[in-house]
Design a protein around this motif. Structure first.
Motif: not given
Lengths: 209, 209
Positions: A98, A101, B16, B56-59, B63, B93, B96-97, B100
């Motif tokens: 997070x 991001x 967006x 985006x994980x968690x999103x 935007x 995981x 993914x980091x 990003x």
DNA sequence: CGTTCAGTTGAAGGCATTCAACGTCGGTGG
DNA sequence: CCACCGACGTTGAATGCCTTCAACTGAACG
């Protein structure tokens, strides 16, 4: 395992290419992330405020300089301990994603600013960002006295401008009654609506946060 | 669980604010991530090539707009399935980091370009980036024929310039013998050293990759 | 009281933009 | 087959925004 370090204004915290033997969080103070071209042109690509984080899981080096702007206190952790903590705790790992991001979104907003905004819009957006940050940090009065942690030169390097242009645009916002400076480093936003309009961003329905 | 979708050149992939009900990876083609100001000024804040990732994980929302530049094929996964995969597999995981952080580094390099480089340096850096990308994708001859996937207008929006300036700078690099165009969308780098020098970046000891 | 450095202000200049016209290519329809 | 059209790209001239160069102000400090 946990140690504190302090830096004086202007002191380098890390150089580009430095080994990141520890990770850290900013306890107090402001620092810049900067990149420089061969001939000395500099661009600040990020700011660190209180509670922001330094360190990238899985990366040994950083590709920018980190410099203290005000007096900075860091809380440092040994890297191996941190890495294993991240690996073993899904919740922490989640947090790291997070944060990355969030920084990515901020960087992209700034790309829009650097590539497409005018000098006036850049300054207004920068001031607006300071307001938001310091609002989060607890300064919540109607028109609180805010601090401008950066010098004109640092602002210029953050916005892709020269010091002279920064100075002229700030003066212009002062003369228009949008900003009021008590001292060179402290100011109030007298006209929030005008500031928002000067950013060039969507008007958000005129709602002032 | 896994579906394919294709888009035609110019077709919007996501707007967006759209809900991200799925995550996806680019199978083939090129897409842009763009941000726009009220009055229409646009900045491209990222490019997607083959094997790049959307999501985006968690999103829930994005935007920026995502637009197909060439014909684009996406391989889409349902979001819940992806989220649980990430949560349960530390290795994923971790990936993914890293993605990003890679994007963050790229965004910051671009901030330096947008804020501090001249038009010529911007074009040279952009061409150099295309060379690197297509080198990775397998085009490895000594002076391979490369493709220029973007229009002049898209290049302008990526570099924070106007179409006219882009055109002039490319013409100038052609006249100097640095680039050679067979067609408006395919070219060769005739003088890699000159191109690298024109980027304004550190010369890296003169080593040509 | 002189020095220094951050900041401001003014004037001149330049690089990229703006405005305008022309060229080129691919597609479409007569 | 080719004339026409529209989108994309190039080129030229003029303008303007920001920069560059230079001088000045003012506060901090010994």
């Amino acid at each position: 395992m946990k140690t504190y370090r302090t830096y004086t204004p202007g002191e380098p915290i890390l150089w580009r290419g430095d080994k990141l033997n520890y990770v850290a969080s900013v306890v107090q103070g402001v620092a810049t992330l900067g990149k420089t071209l061969e001939d000395g042109r500099t661009q600040i690509v990020g700011l660190l405020f209180g509670s922001d984080f330094i360190g990238r899981p899985g990366r040994e080096e950083i590709d920018f300089d980190i410099t203290a702007v005000t007096e900075v206190t860091l809380c440092c952790f040994q890297r191996p301990a941190f890495e294993s903590l991240v690996a073993s705790t899904p919740h922490i790992s989640e947090q790291v994603v997070q944060m990355a991001l969030d920084e990515l979104d901020a960087a992209r907003d700034w790309m829009l600013l650097l590539g497409r905004k005018t000098a006036r819009e850049k300054i207004a957006t920068f001031i607006d960002m300071l307001v938001q940050r310091q609002h989060i940090e607890g300064l919540r009065g109607p028109k609180p006295k805010l601090s401008l942690p950066l010098t004109r030169e640092e602002i210029a390097n953050y916005l892709g401008l020269t010091v002279e242009t920064v100075s002229r645009q700030i003066t212009s916002l002062k003369k228009e009654g949008v900003l009021e400076f008590s001292d060179r480093r402290s100011f109030r936003v007298k006209d929030m609506r005008a500031l928002k309009e000067a950013t060039g961003d969507d008007s958000e329905g005129g709602l002032i946060i």
